[in-house]
Write a protein that holds these residues in place. Structure first.
Motif, short mmCIF file in Angstrom:
data_model
loop_
_atom_site.label_atom_id
_atom_site.label_comp_id
_atom_site.label_asym_id
_atom_site.label_seq_id
_atom_site.Cartn_x
_atom_site.Cartn_y
_atom_site.Cartn_z
N HIS A 1 -11.57 34.61 -3.06
CA HIS A 1 -10.36 35.34 -3.47
C HIS A 1 -10.36 35.62 -4.97
O HIS A 1 -10.01 36.72 -5.40
CB HIS A 1 -9.10 34.56 -3.07
CG HIS A 1 -7.84 35.26 -3.44
ND1 HIS A 1 -7.30 36.27 -2.68
CD2 HIS A 1 -7.01 35.11 -4.50
CE1 HIS A 1 -6.20 36.71 -3.26
NE2 HIS A 1 -6.00 36.01 -4.37
N VAL A 2 -10.72 34.62 -5.75
CA VAL A 2 -10.68 34.75 -7.21
C VAL A 2 -11.88 35.55 -7.73
O VAL A 2 -11.82 36.16 -8.78
CB VAL A 2 -10.60 33.35 -7.87
CG1 VAL A 2 -10.69 33.42 -9.38
CG2 VAL A 2 -9.31 32.65 -7.47
N GLY A 3 -12.97 35.53 -6.97
CA GLY A 3 -14.15 36.29 -7.38
C GLY A 3 -15.04 35.54 -8.36
O GLY A 3 -15.74 36.15 -9.16
N LEU A 4 -15.01 34.21 -8.27
CA LEU A 4 -15.87 33.38 -9.11
C LEU A 4 -16.76 32.54 -8.21
O LEU A 4 -16.52 32.41 -7.02
CB LEU A 4 -15.03 32.48 -10.02
CG LEU A 4 -14.17 33.19 -11.06
CD1 LEU A 4 -13.28 32.19 -11.79
CD2 LEU A 4 -15.04 33.95 -12.05
N SER A 5 -17.77 31.94 -8.82
CA SER A 5 -18.69 31.11 -8.05
C SER A 5 -18.00 29.82 -7.60
O SER A 5 -17.04 29.36 -8.23
CB SER A 5 -19.93 30.76 -8.89
OG SER A 5 -19.56 29.87 -9.93
N GLN A 6 -18.53 29.25 -6.53
CA GLN A 6 -17.98 27.99 -6.04
C GLN A 6 -18.08 26.88 -7.08
O GLN A 6 -17.11 26.13 -7.27
CB GLN A 6 -18.66 27.60 -4.72
CG GLN A 6 -17.88 26.56 -3.95
CD GLN A 6 -18.33 26.47 -2.51
OE1 GLN A 6 -18.89 27.39 -1.95
NE2 GLN A 6 -18.05 25.33 -1.90
N PRO A 7 -19.21 26.75 -7.82
CA PRO A 7 -19.25 25.72 -8.86
C PRO A 7 -18.19 25.92 -9.96
O PRO A 7 -17.60 24.96 -10.44
CB PRO A 7 -20.67 25.84 -9.44
CG PRO A 7 -21.48 26.43 -8.31
CD PRO A 7 -20.53 27.36 -7.60
N ALA A 8 -17.95 27.18 -10.33
CA ALA A 8 -16.92 27.44 -11.36
C ALA A 8 -15.54 27.05 -10.85
O ALA A 8 -14.75 26.44 -11.58
CB ALA A 8 -16.94 28.92 -11.76
N ILE A 9 -15.26 27.36 -9.59
CA ILE A 9 -13.96 27.00 -9.01
C ILE A 9 -13.85 25.48 -8.88
O ILE A 9 -12.80 24.90 -9.18
CB ILE A 9 -13.77 27.69 -7.64
CG1 ILE A 9 -13.60 29.20 -7.84
CG2 ILE A 9 -12.58 27.11 -6.90
CD1 ILE A 9 -12.40 29.62 -8.67
N THR A 10 -14.92 24.84 -8.45
CA THR A 10 -14.91 23.38 -8.32
C THR A 10 -14.60 22.72 -9.65
O THR A 10 -13.82 21.75 -9.73
CB THR A 10 -16.26 22.88 -7.75
OG1 THR A 10 -16.45 23.47 -6.45
CG2 THR A 10 -16.29 21.37 -7.63
N GLN A 11 -15.19 23.23 -10.72
CA GLN A 11 -14.94 22.69 -12.06
C GLN A 11 -13.47 22.88 -12.46
O GLN A 11 -12.83 21.96 -12.97
CB GLN A 11 -15.85 23.37 -13.08
CG GLN A 11 -15.71 22.83 -14.49
CD GLN A 11 -16.64 23.53 -15.45
OE1 GLN A 11 -17.08 24.65 -15.23
NE2 GLN A 11 -16.94 22.86 -16.55
N THR A 12 -12.93 24.05 -12.20
CA THR A 12 -11.52 24.32 -12.53
C THR A 12 -10.60 23.45 -11.68
O THR A 12 -9.61 22.89 -12.19
CB THR A 12 -11.20 25.82 -12.33
OG1 THR A 12 -12.05 26.58 -13.21
CG2 THR A 12 -9.75 26.11 -12.65
#
Length: 150
Positions: A55-66
């Motif tokens: 949905h956000v259009g970012l990678s899974q690792p980037a979302i996991t970090q956030t």
């Protein structure tokens, strides 16, 4: 040397995020601009990490970090979903209370963005939407390869 498009876009995003962060800090709210799209999505209900990333259009690792940062602030919690392999991310009661404090800031931010766009020769939101559509048609890497061949 001419500044590239990617550099300009990163600079614009960094400038906008920094200015919004200053507002959060000035009113004593521990929140980051990058949390915003995730919180907006979670207001609709629990989501998987993969669903948030898509949905956000970012990678899974980037979302996991956030999400890890958000969890430290007790804004979100994770619980097993129907499929035990997938965690469902939801806003905590503390996160929901914070949203109540943030809504006026978000409304003001939206109004400020509209005012900024009114000063520009073209609507930045519309230009960005058109850029995404163009890149859906022909990805940027293919455009670069096409130019390498000429």
């Amino acid at each position: 040397m001419q500044t590239g498009l990617g550099t300009k876009l990163r600079r614009l995003l960094a400038l906008l995020d920094s200015e919004v962060q200053q507002v959060y800090d000035s009113i004593g709210i521990d929140f980051r601009p990058r949390f915003y799209p995730i919180v907006q999505l979670l207001l609709e209900g629990p989501q998987t990490v993969c669903g948030i990333a898509q949905h956000v259009g970012l990678s899974q690792p980037a979302i996991t970090q956030t999400l890890a940062e958000m969890k430290k602030r007790r804004l979100i919690a994770a619980a097993p979903g129907d499929d035990r392999r997938k965690q469902m991310i939801r806003l905590t009661p503390q996160g929901r209370r914070l949203v109540g404090r943030l809504k006026p800031v978000w409304v003001a931010t939206h109004r400020a963005a509209i005012a900024l766009e009114a000063e520009l020769p073209a609507r930045l939101n519309e230009v960005m939407d058109q850029a995404f559509l163009a890149l859906d048609r022909i990805p940027f890497n293919r455009r670069i390869h096409n130019k390498l061949r000429k």
